[in-house]
Design a protein around this motif. Structure first.
Motif: not given
Lengths: 344, 433, 367
Positions: B1-20
């Motif tokens: 499942m997850s390694g001990p070193t994995d962070p709880a939450l990781r966002l990488r280069q996340v882009t979210v657009r709502f329309g414009e």
């Protein structure tokens, strides 16, 4: 509290219900339906209780007993034929409206109720819902029904309770004659049937000869509107392909609604005024009289009204596809349109 | 499942657009296990969007969101629920469900199809209610408890969900101040006791600073600041991101920084030849001496700061009206170390320093002392004093300091016009940002 | 800390969960089914009815002459048995099954839409079914099999309409509001198509009226079996979604954060509710108010937990429709009223009573 440990424990696999089970629901539903339909076909096998198999007006093949003693008649037009064939004594039940709400169907005129002695008959509720129980209690060997009864209900009576139902709903005047012949056949009353047929043919022959005369002389058929009801919007009449339309044709009249789109259209006041028919025949009875029509648009402006060629006629004689329509309605209409013609 | 070193939450280069509209733009974020992270930023900065992306409610146009090392959208909904719990801003239950049942809803992801809640689940729910102080009210309906209690019940529900990561979206926005403190204190404690990672979107920077290990500031969908509360929170950040002028202080008891918002940063005058956002220029004044220079600077398009000033000083009023950040001391008191620290912060941010002809006494002498520290680092302008007026009430120490400044490179200017000309000639004063 | 605010004294009590009510409802229903055959349009003595029932149930072992001593109609004892066993009991069983189907669908839809006014017809299912029935009648499709084809087409029409809604539900913009509005718009559109179709077929209009008013008569065991099979399968599946519906009441997002795949569950529930409703109404036509009222009644008496509301709504719906049949026969002896008229007639005031009886307590939170 036990903490959900991501690194060591593996959570119990949660049972996933595959999306495909939509299909299962639908298939099961369909399967049940198929079994049901198949079962009903299997049941139908044993319904032959009489030696005669006929085809009714809806194209159904029905096996009926010969000269059944107990008959339920659902529809005034059929009752008219049955009476004229001298079969009144076979009738054990007729159609009626919800007993608690008014009883005998309003399609019967007071004259018919008296003439046919309907008040003495048991009635079977056909409106607003068809009452199977009452029908079963009457123990009929045959049911003659017009389309006032749901076809689905008719099939159920035939299949489930093994009571043959013959649907009689003629679309034309010729169909009326054929239905009378059919009844004659079922009840083995060929003489009564042929004498009724003769009477009908006589009237039809008169109508045909009148038409030949008019055509030979090049006399145009008078235009007319036959209406059985009217309201503030306009006049209800017969459109193409109806028995009312064929009645007008036989009477050598030119209906102004012959090109209507609907079978039973309501012509607007404008349309009637624009056509301005030479004759206006309006149905009376069943709570409708001349004052009903006086409220319709342009009634008093119509030439026919002003010239006294707006004539009332008992609706009974032209709103039911039955022998009376031919024997009484047709001559009356011819007399209105062609006074003093040889047909009289 | 997850390694001990994995962070709880990781966002990488996340882009979210709502329309414009860009809700999140190339956001990178890593939240190590056990951290209490406060997510803040003005309205519409993308806090809620970030949380929703972490919950798998929305799919980013690009980039990836991982929970304990697994792409969130690749997890089943139930598996997500076992990894991350959510305390929404507000919940509007329709049925008057007993609190105990409401909390038991949190067990859903741990139950088999058609499996009823076991005694163990009820036990867990009762413990969670006890943890949030609602044990007594387990049988009361959710519609009949107060807003604070409802929010605590939702927190309890998140606890029985046993997710190692809890996301809170403005959990305190509908609560009064006592309930705000109560709820966050509980979250803080629970996160420590159970080693639960917490990411909380919080509007209130003081609460954020007080309770979190780390503050991430979002602005227009970008991560603009990230770090320990003491590092991140600054007056400059407030002015830049929120457009608010505030004093940054330190809570003497907790040591946490806190903010005293004053007013909005006024819109800089615009027009041909003016530079928006020029500065800031710090003005040292007092007794009304600084007012003409503050006004002249502001009119020329410079952002200004002022201080240290005593409360009730007319220069302070002028500065505040111009939207200046200030260092303020109580009337007649000598400038304290704390205010001096704040003055230092202001001077540090300043691109130039103007010393108005203010009367100097022992209480405000530290102003000149502090200015001295910036010799050679930023331009310092001394406004020439009118002759024949006594101004040094500090026994000559003020004069000595001014002379020292002049020797060290400070320029003397005759008035506001000369001051502006001198500043304009300074190459080190940056052009508009 | 814990600065707790005491709840106001007049705050509503927490809605509990009273599963035993289901047992009670089931018992009531059983008694109702047993005694309902006494009522009918033809008068048959109650003891004769019961003798016939026992005769039939025992396969002829008990009361070998069930009509002995009773006044028999023209059709004789066989006719009497047909009336009681085939006509009445099949009608009663249909009332039970259709009522249960409508009740559980109503409960489901109110939960899915989080709207106390949602009912099975809201999605345009009735209009679709009516159109399907009208197509058979107007185009005279398979006249000889209309007793099965009409329901089949009605079912297809209803399920087709439901399917359009489902497609909308699966789309990106499938919010609850969109779904409701799609249903309403579709319903109007289909009604317009129906009106146009019937203009060209006046006799068809007479036949479709039948369907529009809803009726329980004109059925037999085969048809009962079909409805029973479909409603049983779809209804049982629906009843397993009580917990998910409980969670969906907190909003789709909260439900999802707790582990419910809101969209998938919503689509499944809509499908199942559509199938159930379509099967129920295919044979009977439109029967109003059962789907709307039943879930509210259950909430009043058994609590608002959907694990109880769903089976409870099925039981109450069954009882409601059966009671409507019986009461209409008592109120209008010898007359068969279209059951749809009677359910609305009795259901509307009852619904108003439920809403106003205890104003403080809503059966479904605040709107």
């Amino acid at each position: 509290m036990h903490l959900y440990d991501l690194s060591s424990s593996s959570a119990p696999p949660r049972r996933t219900v595959p999306l495909a089970w939509f299909a299962v629901v639908v298939i099961v539903a369909a399967g049940v339906s198929v079994v049901g339909i198949a079962a009903s076909y299997a049941l139908r096998g044993g319904s032959s209780s009489g030696p005669l198999t006929i085809t009714d007006d809806l194209g159904r093949r029905v096996t009926v007993p010969l000269d059944p003693a107990r008959v339920v008649v659902l529809g005034p037009s059929i009752m008219d034929s049955v009476y004229r064939l001298g079969l009144r004594s076979h009738v054990v039940g007729v159609d009626c409206y919800a007993p608690a709400l008014g009883g005998l169907s309003s399609d019967y005129s007071a004259d018919q109720v008296a003439l046919w002695n309907l008040s003495s008959s048991m009635c079977v509720q056909t409106g607003p819902t068809f009452d199977v129980e009452q029908l079963i209690a009457l123990g009929p060997q045959l049911v003659l029904a017009a389309t006032i009864v749901s076809v689905a209900a008719v099939e159920q009576i035939t299949q489930t309770y093994q009571i043959p139902v013959v649907m009689l709903q003629p679309a034309t005047l010729t169909g009326v004659i054929l239905d009378d012949q059919l009844l004659g056949e079922i009840f083995g009353v060929s003489s009564a049937s042929s004498s009724l047929a003769n009477a009908l043919q006589t009237v039809l022959a008169q109508a045909a000869s009148l038409q030949n005369d008019l055509t030979a002389n090049g006399t145009p058929f008078p235009t007319l509107l036959v209406t059985y009801s009217a309201d503030g919007n306009g006049y209800w009449t017969f459109g193409p392909g109806t028995f009312g339309e064929s009645l007008i044709e036989l009477a050598s009249g030119a209906s102004i609604s012959a090109n209507a789109t609907l079978s039973y259209p309501e012509l607007s006041g404008e349309q009637v005024l624009a056509s301005d028919p030479q004759f206006l025949v309006y149905g009376t009875g069943f709570g409708i009289n001349e004052s009903t029509y006086a409220g319709a648009p342009f009634w008093s402006q119509l030439t026919a009204t002003q010239d006294g060629r707006a004539v009332g006629m008992d609706s009974n004689y032209f709103t039911e596809p039955d022998p009376t329509m031919i024997l009484v309605g047709l001559p009356q209409l011819m007399a209105i349109l062609h006074p003093g013609s040889s047909a009289q | 499942m997850s390694g001990p070193t994995d962070p709880a939450l990781r966002l990488r280069q996340v882009t979210v657009r709502f329309g414009e509209r860009m809700a999140l733009q190339d956001v990178n974020l890593e939240v190590p296990k056990g951290q209490f992270l406060a997510l803040t930023g003005p309205n519409g900065s993308g806090k809620t969007t970030l949380l929703r992306a972490a919950l798998g409610f929305l799919a980013p146009q690009s980039g990836s969101v991982e929970l304990f090392g697994s792409e969130v959208l690749s997890l089943s909904v139930a598996e997500r629920a076992r990894r991350v719990a959510w305390v929404p801003q507000e919940e509007n239950p329709r049925e008057n469900v007993p609190l105990l049942d409401y909390v038991l809803y949190g067990r859903y992801a741990h139950l088999e199809w058609l499996q009823g809640e076991t005694a163990r689940d009820r036990e867990a729910a009762l413990r969670a209610l006890r943890a949030v102080g609602l044990e007594e009210r387990a049988e009361d309906g959710i519609l009949s408890v107060s807003g604070g209690e409802k929010q605590r019940a939702i927190l309890a529900r998140a606890l029985v969900q046993e997710a190692p990561l809890v996301l809170l979206d403005e959990p305190t926005s509908h609560l009064d101040i006592a309930h705000q403190l109560d709820l966050l204190t509980r979250v803080r404690e629970l996160s420590r006791e159970r080693n639960v990672t917490v990411v909380a979107a919080l509007h209130d920077l003081n609460l954020a600073a007080r309770f979190s290990d780390r503050i991430v500031v979002l602005s227009r969908g970008r991560r603009v600041a990230d770090g320990a509360p003491t590092e991140v929170l600054s007056e400059e950040l407030l002015a830049r991101v929120w457009g608010v002028v505030a004093d940054l202080r330190r809570d003497p008891r907790t040591g946490a920084p806190y903010l005293l918002p004053h007013h909005l940063v006024p819109p800089a005058p615009s027009g041909p030849g003016t530079f928006l956002g020029k500065g800031p220029v710090h003005v040292v004044g007092g007794g009304g001496s600084g007012a003409p220079y503050l006004r002249a600077l502001s009119e020329a398009g410079y952002r200004v700061t002022a201080g240290a000033l005593h409360l009730l000083d007319s220069d302070l009023e002028t500065a505040e009206n111009l939207g200046a950040l200030t260092a303020v001391e109580v009337p007649f008191a000598p400038i304290s170390d704390e205010v001096r620290e704040r003055l230092r912060n202001l001077l540090q941010a300043a691109k130039a320093i103007v010393v108005a002809p203010f009367p100097v006494g022992p209480s405000n002498l530290p102003n000149l002392e502090e200015v001295r520290g910036w010799l050679g680092r930023v331009p310092i302008l001394l406004v020439r004093r009118p002759s024949g007026v006594e101004w040094d009430f500090a026994g000559g120490r003020a004069r000595a300091l001014e002379e020292e400044l002049l020797r060290g490179g400070a320029r003397q200017v005759a008035g506001a016009a000369e001051m502006l000309a001198a500043l304009a000639a300074e190459p080190s004063v940056p052009l508009p940002q | 800390m814990g600065a707790s605010v005491a709840a106001p004294a007049d705050s509503p009590r927490a809605s509990g969960r009273r599963p035993w009510v289901l047992v009670l409802l089931l018992a009531f229903l059983g008694v109702g089914v047993f005694f309902s055959p006494i009522l009918g349009t033809v008068s048959v003595a109650p003891d004769t009815v019961l003798r016939i029932l026992l005769h039939q149930v025992s396969g002829g072992a008990l009361f070998s002459h069930p009509c002995a001593g009773a006044s028999v109609p023209a059709s004789g004892c066989a006719g009497l048995i047909e009336i009681v066993w085939d006509a009445r009991l099949s009608e009663i069983m249909l009332a039970v099954v259709v009522g249960a189907g409508l009740g559980i669908s109503g409960g489901t839809l109110q939960g899915v839409f989080r709207n106390p006014l949602a009912d099975p017809f809201l999605l345009g299912i009735s209009s679709g079914g009516t159109l399907g029935a009208a197509v058979v009648v107007v185009f005279r499709i398979g006249v000889a099999d209309q007793n099965l084809l009409l329901p089949l087409f009605a079912f297809i029409g209803a399920i087709g309409t439901g399917f359009v809604i489902l497609v909308a539900a699966r789309s990106r913009f499938g919010s609850v509001e969109t779904l409701l509005l799609t249903g309403v718009a579709l319903s109007s559109f289909l009604s317009a198509v129906l009106s146009l179709l019937l203009l060209y077929s006046p006799t068809g209009s007479l036949q479709v009226d039948f369907w529009l008013l809803g009726n329980l008569g004109s059925l037999d065991w085969t048809q009962d079996g079909i409805v029973f099979g479909v409603v049983l399968v779809a209804g049982t599946l629906l009843a397993t979604y009580g917990r998910e519906l409980n969670l969906l009441q907190l909003g789709p997002d909260v439900a999802q954060s707790l582990g419910v795949d809101s969209r998938k569950v919503r689509v499944r529930l809509l499908l199942l509710a559509s199938v159930t409703t379509a099967a129920a109404v295919a044979f009977t036509g439109i029967i109003g108010f059962v789907g709307l009222v039943s879930p509210h009644v259950v909430r009043r008496i058994a609590g608002s937990d959907y694990r109880i509301v769903l089976p409870g709504a099925a039981l109450v719906g069954a009882g409601f429709l059966l009671a409507a049949r019986d009461l209409s026969l008592v109120a209008f002896p010898g007359t068969l009223l279209p059951i749809g008229i009677f359910t609305s007639f009795a259901g509307a005031p009852f619904f108003a009573y439920l809403l106003f009886r205890r104003r403080g307590t809503s059966t479904m939170g605040s709107p």
